[in-house]
Write an enzyme that holds these catalytic residues in place. Structure first.
Site, mmCIF file in Angstrom:
data_model
loop_
_atom_site.group_PDB
_atom_site.id
_atom_site.type_symbol
_atom_site.label_atom_id
_atom_site.label_comp_id
_atom_site.label_asym_id
_atom_site.label_seq_id
_atom_site.Cartn_x
_atom_site.Cartn_y
_atom_site.Cartn_z
ATOM 1 N N ASN A 30 0.885 -0.991 -0.154
ATOM 2 C CA ASN A 30 -0.061 -0.156 -0.035
ATOM 3 C C ASN A 30 0.783 1.225 -0.013
ATOM 4 O OD1 ASN A 30 0.532 1.026 2.830
ATOM 5 N ND2 ASN A 30 -0.496 -1.136 3.180
ATOM 6 N N ARG A 31 0.241 2.277 0.113
ATOM 7 C CA ARG A 31 1.027 3.501 -0.417
ATOM 8 C C ARG A 31 1.464 4.388 1.061
ATOM 9 N NH1 ARG A 31 0.484 4.686 -5.528
ATOM 10 N NH2 ARG A 31 -1.262 3.820 -6.569
#
Ligand code: C5P
Length: 224
Positions: A30-31
């Protein structure tokens, strides 16, 4: 100033984003940059706390005076957080933990073939924040005095946040408004901090340190 109001307190912070291996070279990630968790760590140290930072895949220098425990997956993060939480007064879960992990990670790199690819099957990861709260409620260790979580929401921010706080059973939930130069990978954040008893504290857009300091204010007020 807040002075050293966390002196003598042990706190655990999770930061970054987990990586769930598909094969030796690929993962589901994920970011999350870890910036908010690291800001929490720096501000806690400045206020005198003894800080363990469980860092999932963060490309930032270790903050001075902090014990950093690097982890990769949600299961690694769970083990590290539960271990450090045994000695903690407060736990802040700022990491983005993958909800799912691939089952049966391949030991060799998955090859590109002319046939259709095999589907990736997923298993549910444990919810570490909810587990900590359950353990505390049941009087099982670790049972930190204060437990806080983060939630990134895109719509119905307050209603979703309030429901999430109740579902997980934590004391504070920092609800991020995701988007336009906020949250992921940016130095700024804006949030509403929901408190279990029903209050909410709005933190306007500003540096992640400013939000971190408000989180510690609320945590310090709950520590007896
Ligand atoms: O349910 P949701 O993922 O939106 O909740 C976010 C909060 O729960 C964050 O504090 C995150 O660190 C924590 N979490 C967790 N274990 C998971 C998923 C999220 O502790 N498996």
């Amino acid at each position: 100033g807040r002075g050293r109001d966390l002196a003598g307190r042990r706190v655990v912070i999770s930061a970054g984003g987990t990586r769930e291996a598909i094969d030796p070279v690929r993962f589901i990630g994920n970011r999350s940059s870890g910036l908010q968790g690291y800001a929490l760590a720096r501000t806690a140290v400045a206020r005198g706390a003894e800080v363990t930072l469980v860092a999932a895949n963060v490309a930032l220098p270790d903050p001075a005076g902090v014990t950093v425990v690097p982890v990769e997956s949600a299961l690694d993060l769970r083990a590290a957080v539960l271990d450090a939480a045994e000695r903690a007064d407060a736990v802040v879960m700022a990491a983005a933990v993958a909800d799912f992990r691939p089952t049966g990670r391949s030991d060799s790199k998955i090859k590109k073939t002319s046939a259709d690819p095999e589907p990736i099957h997923l298993a549910k990861n444990p919810d570490i924040l909810a587990e900590l709260c359950d353990r505390r409620r049941e009087g099982r260790k670790p049972a930190p005095e204060v437990i806080a979580g983060f939630a990134a929401e895109t719509d119905d921010v307050l209603a979703n946040g309030r429901a999430k706080l109740a579902r997980k059973g934590c004391d504070l939930l920092v609800v991020n408004q995701v988007g336009e130069g906020l949250a992921f990978g940016t130095p700024d954040n804006a949030a509403v901090i929901l408190i279990a008893e029903g209050d909410a504290v709005e933190v306007p857009r500003g540096p992640k340190e400013a939000l971190a300091d408000v989180v510690w204010d609320l945590i310090a007020a709950r520590l007896v």
